[in-house]
Design an enzyme around this catalytic site. Structure first.
Site, PDB file in Angstrom:
ATOM      1  N   ILE A  36      55.364  25.081  74.535  1.00 14.00           N
ATOM      2  CA  ILE A  36      56.519  25.685  75.183  1.00 14.00           C
ATOM      3  C   ILE A  36      57.661  25.879  74.200  1.00 14.00           C
ATOM      4  CG2 ILE A  36      58.314  25.257  76.918  1.00 14.00           C
ATOM      5  CD1 ILE A  36      56.092  23.869  78.586  1.00 14.00           C
ATOM      6  N   SER A 160      60.042  16.897  83.313  1.00 13.35           N
ATOM      7  CA  SER A 160      58.641  17.091  83.673  1.00 13.35           C
ATOM      8  C   SER A 160      58.401  16.641  85.105  1.00 13.35           C
ATOM      9  CB  SER A 160      57.743  16.283  82.736  1.00 13.35           C
ATOM     10  OG  SER A 160      56.412  16.253  83.189  1.00 13.35           O
ATOM     11  N   TYR A 185      54.189   7.692  80.055  1.00 16.14           N
ATOM     12  CA  TYR A 185      54.658   9.052  79.749  1.00 16.14           C
ATOM     13  C   TYR A 185      55.655   9.515  80.808  1.00 16.14           C
ATOM     14  CZ  TYR A 185      54.759  14.107  79.294  1.00 16.14           C
ATOM     15  OH  TYR A 185      55.180  15.416  79.172  1.00 16.14           O
TER      16      TYR A 185
END
Length: 320
Positions: A36, A160, A185
């Site tokens: 990205i 995210s 994460y």
């Protein structure tokens, strides 16, 4: 992200294929050599701005620069070495920009591991938390004077979906007790988003002209992403296999749209969250509500204090 969102006003309408010119401005994209981040850099380069790719891999960064130049005639693009896992190196990276101001930084770079063994950076921090959050926290400290020197500097932090289902363990931010790759994460991305919102509160408290905006790319898949050889080549078979997912998801080129708008749109205010229009998964970017654990100022403030202690740095901004 929640499906409900503020109504979009006429001033918020945006053409992802007709970006405003930004000649004379300088933007830094961390991790701009791949994924990205590459498409954020490519799209920003098309506005006439100077775009700097922050990358720890000079070879891949050079390939990304060459790719952008081949697709954007006259592109002003270069790279600086940036290793978010090495906190002591980040002051030199900021100085290597060689500029007296920075109009925006896109905190995009990140790592995600699926190995069951906990890993650490050279500084001794859990690797995903250390790179994704602490590295960007420390980099912001060194970039603060350059961002303040711009007429309206911006810090864009990439979040995210992985953050939405997690909660921080403020007593174990580096997962020393319960390391699990997906959870760790997700917590690292949650830390990034909380940082972005807390930074906005601190910027407003001191009357800074710098804005802090949080974005996320939605569901961005390699199989739906156009080729950019030699960085990445999508085969016909990969494209066909990805078509069913295209009903709900998108490629990484479209995943870049939220961050690009956050950099360029003058109507965006600090403290906002921008994500794809359709269920926050795909489509042009729109403003999303900030609520629940993302809007918890107490947790964000405690995270800031812990990050300051872990890095020995404290990003500070003030009025021009």
């Amino acid at each position: 992200m929640p499906s409900a969102a503020p109504a979009e006003s006429p001033s918020e309408r945006w053409d992802v294929h007709g970006l405003p010119r930004a000649g004379g401005k300088t933007f830094l994209v961390t991790g701009g050599n791949a994924g990205i981040g590459y498409f954020v850099a490519e799209q920003l380069a098309g506005t006439g701005a100077t775009v700097v790719l922050g990358s720890r891999d000079p070879g891949r960064a050079s390939a990304a620069v060459a790719s952008i130049r081949s697709r954007v005639p006259g592109a002003r693009v270069r790279h600086v070495r940036l290793d978010l896992a090495d906190l002591a190196s980040l002051k030199d990276s900021a100085e290597a920009l060689g500029s007296d101001r920075l109009d925006a930084v896109v905190h995009n770079a990140g790592v995600k591991f699926d190995r069951p063994t906990r890993q650490e950076t050279g500084d001794g921090h859990e690797a995903m938390f250390g790179v994704n959050h602490l590295g960007h926290f420390a980099l912001t400290h060194w970039l603060a004077p350059l961002l303040t020197a711009a007429p309206e500097g911006r810090v864009i932090t990439t979040g995210s979906f992985a953050a939405t289902s997690e909660r921080l363990d403020l007593d174990d931010l580096e997962s020393t007790r319960d390391y699990e790759p997906e959870r760790t994460y997700g917590r690292s991305k949650l830390a990034q988003m909380l940082f972005g919102f807390e930074l906005d509160r601190r910027l407003k408290a001191v009357g800074s002209t710098v804005r802090s905006v949080v974005t996320h790319p939605g569901g961005a898949l390699d199989s739906l992403t156009p080729s950019r050889p030699p960085l990445r080549v999508r085969t016909p078979g990969t494209r066909l296999r990805g078509l069913p997912a295209g009903i709900l998801l998108q490629g990484k080129d479209a995943g870049a749209w939220s961050a690009v708008r956050a950099v360029l749109d003058p109507s965006i205010s600090g403290g906002e969250l921008w994500a794809p229009r359709h269920f926050a998964l795909r489509g042009a970017p729109r403003r999303r509500p900030v609520r629940g654990h993302l809007a918890d100022p107490e947790v964000a403030a405690r995270l800031w204090s812990a990050s300051r202690d872990l890095t020995g740095l404290d990003p500070r901004f003030g009025p021009v």
